[in-house]
Design an enzyme around this catalytic site. Sequence first.
Site, PDB file in Angstrom:
ATOM      1  N   ASP A 177      -4.188 -41.594  28.692  1.00  0.00           N
ATOM      2  CA  ASP A 177      -4.878 -40.343  28.380  1.00  0.00           C
ATOM      3  C   ASP A 177      -4.293 -39.190  29.213  1.00  0.00           C
ATOM      4  O   ASP A 177      -4.041 -39.352  30.415  1.00  0.00           O
ATOM      5  CB  ASP A 177      -6.366 -40.523  28.720  1.00  0.00           C
ATOM      6  CG  ASP A 177      -7.224 -39.365  28.257  1.00  0.00           C
ATOM      7  OD1 ASP A 177      -7.248 -39.104  27.047  1.00  0.00           O
ATOM      8  OD2 ASP A 177      -7.858 -38.708  29.106  1.00  0.00           O
ATOM      9  N   GLU A 216      -0.274 -40.177  25.690  1.00  0.00           N
ATOM     10  CA  GLU A 216      -0.879 -39.049  24.977  1.00  0.00           C
ATOM     11  C   GLU A 216      -0.393 -37.822  25.761  1.00  0.00           C
ATOM     12  O   GLU A 216      -0.984 -37.428  26.759  1.00  0.00           O
ATOM     13  CB  GLU A 216      -2.407 -39.118  25.000  1.00  0.00           C
ATOM     14  CG  GLU A 216      -3.027 -38.019  24.142  1.00  0.00           C
ATOM     15  CD  GLU A 216      -4.116 -37.200  24.830  1.00  0.00           C
ATOM     16  OE1 GLU A 216      -4.680 -36.334  24.163  1.00  0.00           O
ATOM     17  OE2 GLU A 216      -4.388 -37.405  26.022  1.00  0.00           O
TER      18      GLU A 216
HETATM   19  C1  NOJ Z   1      -7.791 -36.941  25.280  1.00  0.00           C
HETATM   20  C2  NOJ Z   1      -8.810 -37.811  24.621  1.00  0.00           C
HETATM   21  O1  NOJ Z   1      -8.280 -38.296  23.419  1.00  0.00           O
HETATM   22  C3  NOJ Z   1     -10.035 -36.946  24.421  1.00  0.00           C
HETATM   23  O2  NOJ Z   1     -10.987 -37.577  23.607  1.00  0.00           O
HETATM   24  C4  NOJ Z   1     -10.600 -36.595  25.771  1.00  0.00           C
HETATM   25  O3  NOJ Z   1     -11.661 -35.681  25.607  1.00  0.00           O
HETATM   26  C5  NOJ Z   1      -9.534 -35.923  26.646  1.00  0.00           C
HETATM   27  N1  NOJ Z   1      -8.271 -36.581  26.581  1.00  0.00           N
HETATM   28  C6  NOJ Z   1      -9.978 -35.900  28.098  1.00  0.00           C
HETATM   29  O4  NOJ Z   1      -9.962 -37.193  28.628  1.00  0.00           O
END
Ligand code: NOJ
Length: 525
Positions: free
Chosen positions: A201, A260
């Site tokens: 993440d 991500e």
């Molecule tokens: C990306 C995640 O996919 C999302 O759902 C989240 O709110 C943010 N990162 C913060 O962790």
Amino acid sequence: MTNWWRDAVVYQVYVRSFADGDGDGIGDLAGIRERLPHLVSLGVDAVWLTPFYPSPMADGGYDVADYRDVDPTFGTLADFDALLARAHELGLRVLVDVVPNHTSDQHEWFAAALAAAPGDPARDRYLFRDGRGERGELPPNDWESVFGGPAWTRVADGQWYLHLFDPRQPDLNWRNPQVRADFREVLAFWLDRGVDGFRIDVAHGMIKHPELPDTGLDEQISLLGHGELPYFDQDEVHEIYRDWRQLFDSYRGERIGVAEAWASTSERLARYVRPDELHQAFNFALLEAPWSAPDFRRVVVESLATTAEVGATTTWVLGNHDVQRPVTRYGDGDLGSRRARAAALFSFALPGSVYVYQGEELGLPEVLDLPDDVRQDPIWTRSGGTDPGRDGCRVPMPWSGDAPPFGFSSGESWLPLPEEWKTATVAEQESSGDSVLRTYRDALALRRAIPALGDGELEWVDTPEGVLAFRRGPDFVCATNFGTEPVALELPGELLCRSDAATGWNGVLPGSTAVWLGKIHEESA
Ligand code: NOJ
């Protein structure tokens, strides 16, 4: 080495909304285990589970209070082990989410930081700073939270802490050696249990510019993934992934890391998948592209070129739990549905790996009319109710039956399912010959059967304006009509699959439709 990830089809399970095993209205690990056969028949290679760790759920579990356990709402570590074992028996790999940019404000480290005085080492695991202004009453800089408002919150003794997301998600200081050492242990904890990898993440966020400089910008969030910001995609972040890669490689079985990452260009994104770093990075370019032939072609050309430069393959992503569902994004109703189904066939035929977000295989639209009082996304509250946030794409899966929650739970679901999803359930679509689910199953089975699909080369075929066609190997062509009018095409091969409900192939491609043409060699079928 199989390099399995290079062309893997990965299915994203949003744990709270997939299947509820204990009737409390919230999806859980036991529910997922029971529903694994759906993923096997869909034909995916791996499952990515969104966070299921103990969490106060200020951001749907992306606010982790303990990285080495399971939240009681989702089950126990034993449930996790049972799910992993069953998935492996069924030939599915399992990726788990790791959330290293920030913790929950309920994490023991943050409690210790708050209890400590300014300057204490316990504060150094986070980013605490004095404020500006005569009495420190102004935030330390002008950074904005991705969820809206300032990225700093003041604590009782007057210092401020950084949170690029919700105030209940304080950012960690990745220059602190304890943070690095502890996360290595967290990764090892799950690797030892047998996970096949991690979705990371906010992988671009862990390192901030050391001076925490002002951006001088009024509108920072629109730059996410497009412009340079001192809190994202700093060069030093790559050291962390080089270190993690060594850890992954020390385990048998090709364990992977998926970033991500939001970077300003596809070249910068490709840096995350250099040979000694991560294996995949989400490529959000297709998801962001408007439904148009030139835009889709530009994204494909650029994405393939930049990842090829570092020897990696790319990923194709049309949706996830953070964005409006493709059906709605592409125009909603019948038009949106047709386009989303065509986009799926288009992306499944491209070189690289594919991500499918739960419910895409059912053609689910965004739920736009959720009652205000059920919304849980912090974006909704932080925007003062002006931005509906992401709950509309997180509505639970409809499995079977005539009434909500359509087999998702024996209780009341945490978000209501629309009545009209009666015709969208898995059971309903299984019994219909021309359903979206059937298209997904057929296409993913063909993708496995045709060696030219997945990893490899792509060759564009000349087509009239508004149509894109590309060849994979000598015998396979995917053609997509982005317009609304039918177009006659001279393409070789027999019909393998089409995205609309029609059958057969007469050489005329209707608007908003994709076809796969070719021949399957006996030995590969
Ligand atoms: C990306 C995640 O996919 C999302 O759902 C989240 O709110 C943010 N990162 C913060 O962790």
